[in-house]
Design a protein around this motif. Structure first.
Motif, mmCIF file in Angstrom:
data_model
loop_
_atom_site.group_PDB
_atom_site.id
_atom_site.type_symbol
_atom_site.label_atom_id
_atom_site.label_comp_id
_atom_site.label_asym_id
_atom_site.label_seq_id
_atom_site.Cartn_x
_atom_site.Cartn_y
_atom_site.Cartn_z
ATOM 1 N N TRP A 4 10.197 24.447 56.755
ATOM 2 C CA TRP A 4 9.261 23.400 57.162
ATOM 3 C C TRP A 4 8.317 23.044 56.001
ATOM 4 O O TRP A 4 7.914 21.879 55.839
ATOM 5 C CB TRP A 4 8.505 23.846 58.395
ATOM 6 N N ALA B 54 6.283 5.980 47.870
ATOM 7 C CA ALA B 54 6.184 4.631 48.442
ATOM 8 C C ALA B 54 5.149 3.831 47.665
ATOM 9 O O ALA B 54 5.362 2.650 47.351
ATOM 10 C CB ALA B 54 5.812 4.717 49.923
ATOM 11 N N PHE C 101 6.645 3.002 44.352
ATOM 12 C CA PHE C 101 7.635 1.935 44.503
ATOM 13 C C PHE C 101 6.942 0.586 44.648
ATOM 14 O O PHE C 101 7.391 -0.422 44.091
ATOM 15 C CB PHE C 101 8.522 2.216 45.724
ATOM 16 N N TYR C 102 5.831 0.568 45.392
ATOM 17 C CA TYR C 102 5.082 -0.681 45.574
ATOM 18 C C TYR C 102 4.625 -1.225 44.219
ATOM 19 O O TYR C 102 4.796 -2.418 43.923
ATOM 20 C CB TYR C 102 3.873 -0.445 46.477
ATOM 21 N N ASP D 91 7.689 -2.375 42.281
ATOM 22 C CA ASP D 91 8.262 -3.581 42.846
ATOM 23 C C ASP D 91 7.430 -4.808 42.477
ATOM 24 O O ASP D 91 7.945 -5.920 42.354
ATOM 25 C CB ASP D 91 8.325 -3.427 44.381
ATOM 26 N N ASN D 92 6.130 -4.605 42.321
ATOM 27 C CA ASN D 92 5.258 -5.723 41.991
ATOM 28 C C ASN D 92 5.048 -5.882 40.493
ATOM 29 O O ASN D 92 4.118 -6.562 40.068
ATOM 30 C CB ASN D 92 3.922 -5.569 42.705
ATOM 31 N N MET E 206 4.267 22.858 64.274
ATOM 32 C CA MET E 206 4.807 21.510 64.341
ATOM 33 C C MET E 206 4.393 20.782 65.599
ATOM 34 O O MET E 206 4.286 19.559 65.602
ATOM 35 C CB MET E 206 6.333 21.571 64.303
ATOM 36 N N LEU F 171 1.565 18.210 65.502
ATOM 37 C CA LEU F 171 1.750 16.808 65.139
ATOM 38 C C LEU F 171 1.568 15.873 66.332
ATOM 39 O O LEU F 171 1.245 14.701 66.151
ATOM 40 C CB LEU F 171 3.134 16.603 64.529
ATOM 41 N N LEU G 9 3.282 2.259 55.782
ATOM 42 C CA LEU G 9 4.231 2.561 54.705
ATOM 43 C C LEU G 9 5.355 1.536 54.674
ATOM 44 O O LEU G 9 5.763 1.072 53.600
ATOM 45 C CB LEU G 9 4.811 3.966 54.897
ATOM 46 N N ILE H 134 4.109 -1.532 53.075
ATOM 47 C CA ILE H 134 3.942 -1.386 51.619
ATOM 48 C C ILE H 134 5.295 -1.490 50.931
ATOM 49 O O ILE H 134 5.431 -2.141 49.894
ATOM 50 C CB ILE H 134 3.249 -0.041 51.314
ATOM 51 N N LEU H 135 6.309 -0.852 51.550
ATOM 52 C CA LEU H 135 7.634 -0.874 50.919
ATOM 53 C C LEU H 135 8.230 -2.275 50.933
ATOM 54 O O LEU H 135 8.946 -2.664 50.005
ATOM 55 C CB LEU H 135 8.574 0.098 51.640
ATOM 56 N N ALA I 122 6.526 -5.043 50.910
ATOM 57 C CA ALA I 122 5.451 -5.997 50.602
ATOM 58 C C ALA I 122 5.953 -7.302 50.011
ATOM 59 O O ALA I 122 5.486 -8.377 50.358
ATOM 60 C CB ALA I 122 4.447 -5.348 49.655
ATOM 61 N N ARG I 123 6.944 -7.206 49.109
ATOM 62 C CA ARG I 123 7.352 -8.408 48.394
ATOM 63 C C ARG I 123 8.160 -9.362 49.276
ATOM 64 O O ARG I 123 8.315 -10.538 48.960
ATOM 65 C CB ARG I 123 8.172 -8.043 47.159
ATOM 66 N N HIS I 124 8.685 -8.816 50.384
ATOM 67 C CA HIS I 124 9.534 -9.646 51.236
ATOM 68 C C HIS I 124 8.779 -10.222 52.423
ATOM 69 O O HIS I 124 9.338 -10.991 53.188
ATOM 70 C CB HIS I 124 10.734 -8.831 51.720
ATOM 71 N N GLU J 178 -0.149 -6.413 52.221
ATOM 72 C CA GLU J 178 -1.209 -5.532 51.729
ATOM 73 C C GLU J 178 -2.395 -5.530 52.690
ATOM 74 O O GLU J 178 -2.959 -4.478 53.010
ATOM 75 C CB GLU J 178 -1.683 -5.990 50.346
#
Lengths: 117, 468
Positions: A89, A103, A106-107, A110-111, B1, B4, B18, B21-22, B24-26, B101
């Motif tokens: 875990w 992430a 990557f942002y 990507d920009n 766990m 959570l 997230l 953000i991933l 964002a460009r689209h 954003e």
């Protein structure tokens, strides 16, 4: 309080060594003063000057990305030390953490944060 | 766990942030991102609901609580997020704000609020509030080509980071004296006579109170609010007024009742001072405002004072009254800001409300409803909420404070109802938008529904407002 005594001794020793070096240098060293030497910093840069020209914003982006990986390392290192006691875990948690961090990377990528031109 | 489960609403929001953000460009249009955010907010409400009581009561080493208090604020913050997302849709496209954003920051700020509300440890509380504030700085300044927005963001950043430093300093002092950051351990340590009288504890408690008072914009820590609200685009100001205040009140309530309840000397005095100053200064300064966003900012300062009335007695009933107040205030202020957003440029200035009732009667009627509620006139929810906090103050023997609250309400009636007079009793000027965007109308409908229902059935929230 006794557990802090080591730190106190450390501070005293550090102060004594530094003080002794400064004292010895001023007693034994030769003195040839010059205007450059009496400036606050002697690293080749003019200490007081108006900023000339612009600094490219690209350096700022690079610095931010550096911080991203810096933070990653801050958490990875102690995690690696206790890795064996965390089990599967623990590995999954670190994978999730790295995923979230990546992430953000990557942002930025990507920009176009990595395109220098 | 299984821990959570306690953070399920937060996890849903972070997951959506997230994804945004991933991608964002689209994401070119605000609408698709807004739909995602609203779905995430609904999923957060549902997950908080469906799994309530299924997880442990405490998690993550005793730093996160899964009690009714946390659940109440999870729902409230998710609702604020959904309404703010609805109010933003058109505005973003008009102001050329990158939608992905913007909505990711909105999601993360809400996550911070939720985390702060469920924290039972000073460090997690600080972490949650800081996540909220960091996102808020960027949200205030997200319209980058407007200089007033940049100015507001810088002012907000400087003042808020200073207040965060004070809060952190207070936490370190409290830790230094009590040796704990968990609320239960702090309460145990403070109730010991030897530690309870420690002078450093006084300073630490005062600094924590100052740091949290800044978040709810209580006088004298209010200076950021009018500038930030005026400079930020209207949906961001609405989100800050509703969300940041509720988060501050949530943390103040928990710290007040769970951590420093045995602290007898200074905590109540600080809250009394903050409440008196906020009610009086907020109401008086709002009188001279000609900008609608600034007027609502001073109104939010005054409302921080009213909400504090419930926390001063440090009773569970008082805390419930403050929770109700935070809930109702969030909806009525979102509603008032919603009308400002719907009217566009015209809505920002007080002069834009001249004769609004003649050209667009429905808009004027909605604004009138929210203004009545903000004043605290029955049968709106604002009256029920104000009645609750004033009653809890009277029961605890703070009659003078209650009288002052009523007097300040009378003063505030002047500037709220002045807008109503402008709308209904002056000659029309120019044309107002005939139809609001669908998203804004939907948000306004929800806000108006809560404002009316909360007034007609004042006890409707009673089952939910579980004090910490």
């Amino acid at each position: 309080m006794s557990e802090y005594i080591g730190i106190v001794i450390f501070f005293i020793l550090a102060g004594a060594v530094a003080g002794a070096l400064v004292l010895l240098a001023s007693v034994l060293g030769s003195k040839k003063p010059s205007p450059v030497k009496s400036e606050p910093f002697e690293c080749g840069k003019v200490p007081f000057a108006l900023p000339v020209g612009r600094l490219a914003i690209k350096f700022y982006l690079t610095a931010i990305l550096f911080i991203l990986f810096d933070v990653e390392l801050v958490f990875l290192y102690p995690w690696a030390v206790v890795y064996r006691s965390l089990g599967a875990w623990g590995l999954a948690e670190m994978a999730i953490f790295l995923g979230i961090l990546m992430a953000g990377f990557f942002y930025a990528w990507d920009n176009g944060a990595l395109d220098w031109e | 766990m299984t821990d959570l489960i306690l953070l399920l609403p937060e996890l849903v929001l972070v997951g959506m942030a997230l994804a945004l953000i991933l991608l964002a460009r689209h994401v070119q249009r605000a609408r698709s991102a807004a739909i995602g955010v609203i779905l995430a907010a609904l999923a957060a409400i549902y997950s908080g609901w469906a799994f309530s009581g299924k997880g442990p009561t405490m998690g993550f080493g005793g730093t996160i609580a899964g009690d009714g208090y946390a659940q109440f604020f999870h729902v409230l913050f998710a609702a604020i997020l959904a309404l703010a997302a609805l109010l933003s849709v058109r505005h973003l496209d008009a102001e050329r704000v990158p939608p992905a954003e913007y909505y990711a920051l909105l999601l993360l700020a809400s996550t911070g609020m939720m985390l702060a509300a469920s924290a039972v440890d000073l460090l997690i509380l600080y972490l949650g509030l800081e996540l909220m504030t960091l996102c808020s700085y960027i949200l205030v300044g997200i319209t980058r080509d407007k200089s007033i927005s940049n100015e507001a963001a810088i002012k907000y950043f400087l003042l808020a980071s200073f207040a965060s430093a004070l809060l952190l300093y207070g936490i370190t002092l409290v830790y230094g004296v009590t040796g704990a950051t968990e609320f239960a351990a702090i309460a145990a340590a403070v109730s010991e006579p030897s530690l309870g009288r420690h002078p450093l504890l006084l300073v630490g408690v005062a600094l924590v109170a100052v740091g949290l008072a800044f978040k709810i914009a209580a006088v004298p820590f209010h200076a950021w609010a009018p500038d930030a609200y005026q400079g930020a685009s209207a949906p961001v100001a609405a989100f800050l007024a509703a969300g940041s205040k509720a988060a501050g009140l949530a943390t103040l309530g928990r710290v007040c009742l769970a951590a420093f309840a045995p602290e007898q000397r200074i905590w109540s005095d600080i809250l009394v001072g903050l409440a008196i100053l906020s009610m009086a200064v907020g109401s008086l300064l709002a009188l001279s405002q000609s900008n609608m966003k600034r007027l609502l900012a001073y109104s939010s300062i005054a409302h921080a004072g009213y909400a504090l009335l419930g926390l001063i007695p440090r009773t569970p009933e008082g805390a419930s009254a403050t929770m109700t107040y935070a809930f109702i205030y969030a909806f009525m202020t979102l509603g008032a800001f919603g009308v400002v957003i719907g009217l566009g440029e015209r809505g920002e200035d007080l002069a834009g409300y001249h004769g609004l009732a003649a050209t667009s009667p429905r808009t004027a009627a909605l604004m009138f409803l929210f203004l009545l509620s903000l004043t605290g006139i029955p049968p709106t929810a604002g009256f029920a909420a104000k009645f609750g906090v004033i009653l809890s103050a009277v029961r605890a023997g703070y009659v003078g404070l209650a009288v002052l609250a009523v007097l300040c309400s009378v003063v505030s009636a002047f500037f709220y109802l002045r807008v109503a007079v402008l709308m209904y009793m002056t000659e029309p000027q120019g044309s107002a938008p005939a139809h609001f965007p669908v998203a804004v109308s939907a948000a306004l409908a929800v806000a108006a529904f809560v404002t009316i229902i909360g007034g007609i059935f004042p006890g409707i929230l009673a089952g939910w407002t579980v004090p910490p």
